[in-house]
Each structure stands twice: as C-alpha cells, then as structure tokens.
Design a protein around this motif. Structure first.
Motif, PDB file in Angstrom:
ATOM      1  N   SER A 256      -4.763  11.528 -11.745  1.00  0.00           N
ATOM      2  CA  SER A 256      -3.783  11.550 -10.650  1.00  0.00           C
ATOM      3  C   SER A 256      -3.613  10.167 -10.016  1.00  0.00           C
ATOM      4  O   SER A 256      -2.551   9.854  -9.463  1.00  0.00           O
ATOM      5  N   GLU A 257      -4.667   9.389 -10.111  1.00  0.00           N
ATOM      6  CA  GLU A 257      -4.579   8.027  -9.581  1.00  0.00           C
ATOM      7  C   GLU A 257      -4.043   7.068 -10.649  1.00  0.00           C
ATOM      8  O   GLU A 257      -3.354   6.090 -10.344  1.00  0.00           O
ATOM      9  N   GLN A 258      -4.378   7.345 -11.867  1.00  0.00           N
ATOM     10  CA  GLN A 258      -3.978   6.436 -12.939  1.00  0.00           C
ATOM     11  C   GLN A 258      -2.497   6.581 -13.299  1.00  0.00           C
ATOM     12  O   GLN A 258      -1.825   5.590 -13.598  1.00  0.00           O
ATOM     13  N   ASP A 259      -1.961   7.794 -13.262  1.00  0.00           N
ATOM     14  CA  ASP A 259      -0.579   8.017 -13.713  1.00  0.00           C
ATOM     15  C   ASP A 259       0.449   7.189 -12.931  1.00  0.00           C
ATOM     16  O   ASP A 259       1.297   6.511 -13.541  1.00  0.00           O
ATOM     17  N   PRO A 260       0.449   7.190 -11.580  1.00  0.00           N
ATOM     18  CA  PRO A 260       1.422   6.366 -10.834  1.00  0.00           C
ATOM     19  C   PRO A 260       1.281   4.881 -11.175  1.00  0.00           C
ATOM     20  O   PRO A 260       2.264   4.156 -11.289  1.00  0.00           O
ATOM     21  N   LEU A 261       0.014   4.485 -11.320  1.00  0.00           N
ATOM     22  CA  LEU A 261      -0.213   3.066 -11.626  1.00  0.00           C
ATOM     23  C   LEU A 261       0.318   2.722 -13.020  1.00  0.00           C
ATOM     24  O   LEU A 261       0.869   1.635 -13.234  1.00  0.00           O
ATOM     25  N   GLU A 262       0.142   3.665 -13.956  1.00  0.00           N
ATOM     26  CA  GLU A 262       0.650   3.427 -15.305  1.00  0.00           C
ATOM     27  C   GLU A 262       2.170   3.325 -15.297  1.00  0.00           C
ATOM     28  O   GLU A 262       2.753   2.472 -15.974  1.00  0.00           O
ATOM     29  N   LYS A 263       2.829   4.207 -14.501  1.00  0.00           N
ATOM     30  CA  LYS A 263       4.292   4.161 -14.410  1.00  0.00           C
ATOM     31  C   LYS A 263       4.753   2.864 -13.774  1.00  0.00           C
ATOM     32  O   LYS A 263       5.718   2.218 -14.229  1.00  0.00           O
ATOM     33  N   GLN A 264       4.054   2.476 -12.713  1.00  0.00           N
ATOM     34  CA  GLN A 264       4.397   1.220 -12.028  1.00  0.00           C
ATOM     35  C   GLN A 264       4.189   0.044 -12.962  1.00  0.00           C
ATOM     36  O   GLN A 264       4.988  -0.899 -13.009  1.00  0.00           O
ATOM     37  N   LYS A 265       3.127   0.114 -13.714  1.00  0.00           N
ATOM     38  CA  LYS A 265       2.836  -0.964 -14.680  1.00  0.00           C
ATOM     39  C   LYS A 265       3.943  -1.064 -15.722  1.00  0.00           C
ATOM     40  O   LYS A 265       4.384  -2.160 -16.093  1.00  0.00           O
ATOM     41  N   THR A 266       4.449   0.104 -16.161  1.00  0.00           N
ATOM     42  CA  THR A 266       5.531   0.125 -17.156  1.00  0.00           C
ATOM     43  C   THR A 266       6.807  -0.499 -16.578  1.00  0.00           C
ATOM     44  O   THR A 266       7.506  -1.273 -17.249  1.00  0.00           O
ATOM     45  N   ARG A 267       7.150  -0.136 -15.310  1.00  0.00           N
ATOM     46  CA  ARG A 267       8.350  -0.692 -14.678  1.00  0.00           C
ATOM     47  C   ARG A 267       8.233  -2.214 -14.521  1.00  0.00           C
ATOM     48  O   ARG A 267       9.175  -2.966 -14.760  1.00  0.00           O
ATOM     49  N   ILE A 268       7.087  -2.647 -14.099  1.00  0.00           N
ATOM     50  CA  ILE A 268       6.886  -4.098 -13.893  1.00  0.00           C
ATOM     51  C   ILE A 268       7.016  -4.829 -15.229  1.00  0.00           C
ATOM     52  O   ILE A 268       7.595  -5.926 -15.307  1.00  0.00           O
ATOM     53  N   GLU A 269       6.406  -4.232 -16.283  1.00  0.00           N
ATOM     54  CA  GLU A 269       6.515  -4.859 -17.605  1.00  0.00           C
ATOM     55  C   GLU A 269       7.995  -5.032 -17.992  1.00  0.00           C
ATOM     56  O   GLU A 269       8.405  -6.071 -18.512  1.00  0.00           O
ATOM     57  N   LYS A 270       8.821  -3.989 -17.693  1.00  0.00           N
ATOM     58  CA  LYS A 270      10.249  -4.047 -18.041  1.00  0.00           C
ATOM     59  C   LYS A 270      10.963  -5.125 -17.229  1.00  0.00           C
ATOM     60  O   LYS A 270      11.749  -5.926 -17.765  1.00  0.00           O
ATOM     61  N   THR A 271      10.650  -5.152 -15.935  1.00  0.00           N
ATOM     62  CA  THR A 271      11.281  -6.153 -15.056  1.00  0.00           C
ATOM     63  C   THR A 271      10.866  -7.562 -15.457  1.00  0.00           C
ATOM     64  O   THR A 271      11.689  -8.499 -15.457  1.00  0.00           O
ATOM     65  N   MET A 272       9.563  -7.722 -15.841  1.00  0.00           N
ATOM     66  CA  MET A 272       9.067  -9.047 -16.248  1.00  0.00           C
ATOM     67  C   MET A 272       9.803  -9.535 -17.487  1.00  0.00           C
ATOM     68  O   MET A 272      10.137 -10.714 -17.608  1.00  0.00           O
ATOM     69  N   LYS A 273      10.080  -8.630 -18.373  1.00  0.00           N
ATOM     70  CA  LYS A 273      10.818  -9.019 -19.583  1.00  0.00           C
ATOM     71  C   LYS A 273      12.246  -9.450 -19.233  1.00  0.00           C
ATOM     72  O   LYS A 273      12.787 -10.404 -19.815  1.00  0.00           O
ATOM     73  N   GLU A 274      12.887  -8.738 -18.252  1.00  0.00           N
ATOM     74  CA  GLU A 274      14.251  -9.117 -17.832  1.00  0.00           C
ATOM     75  C   GLU A 274      14.241 -10.500 -17.192  1.00  0.00           C
ATOM     76  O   GLU A 274      15.135 -11.327 -17.454  1.00  0.00           O
ATOM     77  N   ARG A 275      13.252 -10.745 -16.332  1.00  0.00           N
ATOM     78  CA  ARG A 275      13.164 -12.057 -15.681  1.00  0.00           C
ATOM     79  C   ARG A 275      12.936 -13.161 -16.722  1.00  0.00           C
ATOM     80  O   ARG A 275      13.525 -14.245 -16.638  1.00  0.00           O
ATOM     81  N   GLU A 276      12.089 -12.871 -17.686  1.00  0.00           N
ATOM     82  CA  GLU A 276      11.812 -13.876 -18.728  1.00  0.00           C
ATOM     83  C   GLU A 276      13.087 -14.147 -19.531  1.00  0.00           C
ATOM     84  O   GLU A 276      13.388 -15.297 -19.900  1.00  0.00           O
ATOM     85  N   ALA A 277      13.908 -13.122 -19.773  1.00  0.00           N
ATOM     86  CA  ALA A 277      15.167 -13.305 -20.504  1.00  0.00           C
ATOM     87  C   ALA A 277      16.159 -14.131 -19.676  1.00  0.00           C
ATOM     88  O   ALA A 277      16.865 -15.012 -20.195  1.00  0.00           O
ATOM     89  N   ASN A 278      16.243 -13.840 -18.360  1.00  0.00           N
ATOM     90  CA  ASN A 278      17.144 -14.589 -17.472  1.00  0.00           C
ATOM     91  C   ASN A 278      16.753 -16.062 -17.415  1.00  0.00           C
ATOM     92  O   ASN A 278      17.602 -16.953 -17.464  1.00  0.00           O
ATOM     93  N   ILE A 279      15.430 -16.299 -17.321  1.00  0.00           N
ATOM     94  CA  ILE A 279      14.946 -17.692 -17.234  1.00  0.00           C
ATOM     95  C   ILE A 279      15.303 -18.437 -18.501  1.00  0.00           C
ATOM     96  O   ILE A 279      15.741 -19.593 -18.465  1.00  0.00           O
ATOM     97  N   SER A 280      15.169 -17.761 -19.640  1.00  0.00           N
ATOM     98  CA  SER A 280      15.515 -18.399 -20.909  1.00  0.00           C
ATOM     99  C   SER A 280      17.022 -18.697 -20.971  1.00  0.00           C
ATOM    100  O   SER A 280      17.452 -19.756 -21.440  1.00  0.00           O
TER     101      SER A 280
END
Length: 544
Positions: A256-280
């Motif tokens: 119950s504690e890990q699931d929200p964090l895993e979802k948040q981690k997934t969203r951040i990973e997606k956003t990080m990839k978008e930022r890395e693409a924009n920077i490029s």
C-alpha cells in the motif's frame, strides 16, 4: 637295566662302487694305518713325538624306547639333553571355563573378549627337560636308515660295548611324561578348536539381541512420536496459517505504501524523458539560430532550455528520493518477513520439542547399538585370530613332538639298545702324561679309483680315501667318547679301563693286523715300502 634286546650296527659297509668284500681284518688294518697317519701327521719317517696307547672299537649305546607306533631315541651315556616346550592345559580349561561363565550376559561377554585380546600372553609355556633324549632331526633321519642294518647280539661278553648309564625307568618316565602331555595337548587342542565357532555364534547371538532390542525400542519410539504428532501437528498447522496471514498483512501494508510511489516514479520517469527530449531539441535549434545570426531567437531558446534543465534536475532529485523510499520499504519487508519466520520457527520448535526428544533418544540408541556391535565384532575378530594362531602353534608343537621320534620298525618292536660303532685311538706324548684322542666314525669303504692311484706319489696318504665318513650327525656322537676317560661317572671309567685299554685294543691283534695290511697292499692301497714300514712299526714300536 631291563632292556630286552641288543643290536649292533656295522662300522663299515661297501660303497656302491666297491664290488670286493671288506673283511674285519681289512677294517682293523685300515683304522691302524689311518691312526698311524694321524699320530705322525702322515709322515712315517717323522720324529717320534707321540706313542699309540690303544686303538679300540667301541659300541656307543643308543636306547630305543618303543611307544606304539613311535620310537624314542636316547643317548645311553646321558651326554645329551633336550628341552621340550609345552603349554599348561589347565589354562586352556580356564579360558573355556571363563567363556562358559560369561557368554550369556553381553557386559560380561565383552569383558571376557577384552581379557583374551592377547591370548598368547595369557597361556603360559613351560619346558620339560628330557635328559638324554635325542631330538636332532638330522641324526634321527640318519639313524632311521642306519638301524635297518642292525644285527642282534646275544653274547655281549666278547663285544666291545659301552653299557648305558641311562636307566630304562628314567627313559620310560620321560616318554610317559611326553606321551601324557601329548595326549592332553591333543584333547585340549581339539576342545580349544571348538571355541572359535562358539565365540562366533555367541557374538552373532548378542548382535542379533542388540538388533531385536533396538528394533523394539524404535517401534516404541515411533508409536510415541506418532501419538505426539497427532496432538502437535494441528497446532503447527494453526501456527502455519497464522504465519501466512501475518505475511499477507505485512505484504499488503508494504504494498500500500509502495504502489503510489511506484506510480509516481513511473510518471516522473515519463516527464524526465520529455524534458530530456526538449533539451535535446532546444540544443539543436540554438545551434541553428546561431548559424543564422538570429540573436533574439537564440537567446529565447537558451532561456527555454535552461528552464527545462532546471525542471529535469528537480525531477531527478524526486526520482532518487522515491527510489530510496522504495528500497527502504523493500528492506523493511524482508526484515519483518524474516522476523516473522524466526518467531514462527521458534513456536514450531517449541511445539515439536517432545517429538525431537523422542527422535534424539531413538538416534542415540541406534548409534550406541552400532558402536557396541562394531566393538563386539572387532573384539571377536582379534580374539579369534589369537586363538587360531595359538591352535596353529599347538599343532606345530604336536607335529614337532612327532618329529623327535622314529616310526617303530617292524624288526625293533620292543625296547632296544642299538650300539653305534666307533674306533677311538689314544696317543700319549713321549715322556709326558699328555694324552689326546682321535675318533673314527662309521664309514663307507670305497674302491681304489684312478684318482686314488694318482695319489701314489703321496705314499700311504692315499689310503685316506678308502674309508669315507658315512653320517655327519651320527659322527658327532664320537665327540662324547673323547671325554669318557675323565668322566665323573665311575661306571663309565671302569668300562673304559676294561673295554678300551685292555680287552678290545686292536694293537694287541697282531695276526689280524698283519693279515689286514697284506690285503691292503694286495688291493693297491699300500706300496711294498709302506707295508714293510707298517709291519716294522707294529713289531717294534707298538707291540714292544
């Protein structure tokens, strides 16, 4: 002495190569010539150093005591002694008695096996001193062949025989002792032979008893274990279900504690990839505007790229924080799961303690049985080897006893004296009391061979090849004759004075000696010169 019959053996027999007869006259003449060679060291014209006192033919007495199929041979002059080894039969009885007394109870039986690990040291050997008994195998073998030539004598008054000093009762006593001990040996050895089989069976019986005992114990233990399991297994099953629920609750709580964090981690990973693409993308556009010289557009793009990088840094920080939280939750899950498992195992162990105790007792009993069985087998093996080795030694001893006797001869079925003939020559130093002796043992008479004829250059010395020693061991009896004149036994001294010095001195047999010397000359053993010289010696020096 009540010996029933007396026999004498021949001094000379013809060799296989000799065809001509060899008379008593030739015999005494040959001994006379050989004695003269010994006296003068083989030189007839040597300086006169010694004088012949006598040359006498004597019969050395051997007493034969017959016991059924065995014949014991004794030195009639008691110059020989033999120590016969035997074992105390009472100790064999003690060993068998100890076995019978201790074989039924395992503890006592083990003590019995321990006691007789060194069986040879438990059984004491003893020596029976057999005065005058002849046990030399070589001498007995020679006598076994020689006795077939014996001739019975009925009148001993004219024969030069040394009567035995050994009493028949003494010889019989020794024979009876040996025979009695031998019989006891055989009886006890046969009884002892049964012991290894009895020990083997007893050991097997005790091991089988151990096996039945442990089997009964195991069956009893298994029944108790089964009863305990019927009570304990439901409790363990209940503990198992409780443990499973605790694990499920733990996993659910952590999840119950890990699931929200895993979802948040997934969203951040997606956003990080978008930022890395924009920077490029901005990086490429900045280079393009710079090439075109569009300063305003270049600066605007740089500001946008900078904002993207700043947001990426913030996202990466958040990502690391979430990973750290997830790792901590995973470690917490492992730790608490292990703790629950340890608590579960401890509770199960407490519940299973009665079963474990019964299983431990069962295993200890089994191990004790295995050790006792192994020890018993090792002890038995060692004792059996010792006993079998002792029995083998006993049988060799019995065989050795048989080897000190002769097989009873069909002609000599009763107690007998056999006389072995020797000639004994006595020499005395002139003008002194010094005396020495020379013994001539039983011999083979040979013929004058070609090689003997070649010795003609040596003169009379070639006659040494006429008489050849026949028996090595029997000849050694003659050594005893050399000390007889000084023997402590007065009976022997009287016989020596009478038989050797007076009645049977061949130096007094002039006619026989003369005839014999002539025979030796005619046969070629003596030259004419040797013959005349010996006649002169016989007439002037010896018979004067």
């Amino acid at each position: 002495m009540s010996i029933y019959r007396q026999y004498v053996l021949p001094f000379v027999v013809r060799s296989e190569k000799r065809k001509d007869p060899f008379s008593i006259e030739a015999e005494v003449a040959t001994v006379f010539v050989l004695s003269e060679l010994e006296r003068k060291n083989g030189r007839l014209n040597a300086n006169k150093q010694e004088k012949s006192v006598y040359i006498s033919k004597v019969g050395y007495p051997l007493v034969l005591i017959v016991k059924d199929k065995s014949t014991y041979v004794f030195d009639g002059l008691s110059r020989i002694s033999y120590n016969w080894t035997y074992y105390e039969t009472s100790q064999v009885e003690k060993v068998i008695g100890d076995f019978e007394a201790n074989c039924r109870i395992p503890e006592l039986y083990t003590e019995f096996l321990d006691k007789y690990q060194n069986f040879h040291y438990t059984i004491n050997s003893k020596k029976l001193t057999c005065e005058s008994l002849i046990a030399d195998s070589t001498l007995l073998n020679e006598l076994n062949n020689y006795r077939n030539e014996a001739t019975e004598i009925y009148d001993t008054s004219t024969a030069s025989l040394i009567m035995p000093v050994l009493k028949e009762t003494e010889a019989k006593k020794i024979v009876d002792q040996i025979e009695t001990l031998q019989l006891e040996f055989k009886e006890k050895t046969e009884k002892l032979k049964q012991l290894p089989e009895l020990i083997s069976k007893t050991t097997s019986k005790h091991i089988e008893g151990f096996s039945f005992e442990i089997k009964a114990f195991e069956e009893e233990a298994e029944a108790k274990i089964k009863a305990q399991k019927e009570v304990i297994n439901p409790k363990i099953e209940k503990l198992t279900q409780e443990h499973k629920k605790q694990i499920e609750q733990l996993e659910k709580s952590i999840d119950s504690e890990q699931d929200p964090l895993e979802k948040q981690k997934t969203r951040i990973e997606k956003t990080m990839k978008e930022r890395e693409a924009n920077i490029s993308h901005y990086s490429k556009q900045i280079k393009l505007q710079a090439q075109r010289g569009n300063k305003r557009s270049e600066d605007s793009l740089k500001r946008k790229s900078s904002r993207e990088k700043q947001e990426l840094d913030e996202l990466q920080t958040q990502y690391k924080k979430i990973e750290k939280q997830l790792k901590k939750l995973t470690e917490q899950k492992i730790s608490e799961t292990l703790k629950l498992k340890q608590e579960f195992d401890k509770k199960v162990q407490i519940e299973r303690k009665p079963i474990l105790t019964l299983e431990s007792l069962r295993d200890e009993k089994q191990e004790k049985f295995n050790q006792e069985s192994k020890k018993l087998e090792e002890q038995t093996k060692s004792v059996l080897e010792e006993i079998e080795s002792f029995i083998d030694q006993q049988e060799k001893l019995l065989a050795n006893t048989e080897s000190i006797t002769l097989e009873t001869d069909t002609k000599l079925k009763s107690n007998t004296i056999i006389y072995v003939p020797f000639y004994i020559a006595a020499y005395k130093k002139i003008n002194t009391n010094l005396k020495r002796h020379f013994i001539f043992p039983p011999a083979l008479a040979s013929s004058l061979s070609f090689s003997s004829k070649l010795k003609g250059a040596l003169g009379m010395a070639k006659i040494k090849s006429l008489l050849n020693e026949r028996f090595k061991a029997i000849s050694t009896l003659g050594e005893n004759l050399q000390q007889l004149e000084t023997a402590v036994n007065s009976e022997i001294r009287v016989q020596i004075d009478d038989e050797l010095k007076q009645k049977n001195n061949i130096l007094n047999m002039k006619t026989q000696l003369t005839n014999g010397l002539l025979l030796l000359k005619e046969e070629g053993w003596l030259s004419e010169t040797d013959y005349q010289t010996l006649l002169s010696t016989l007439n002037t020096e010896i018979l004067s």
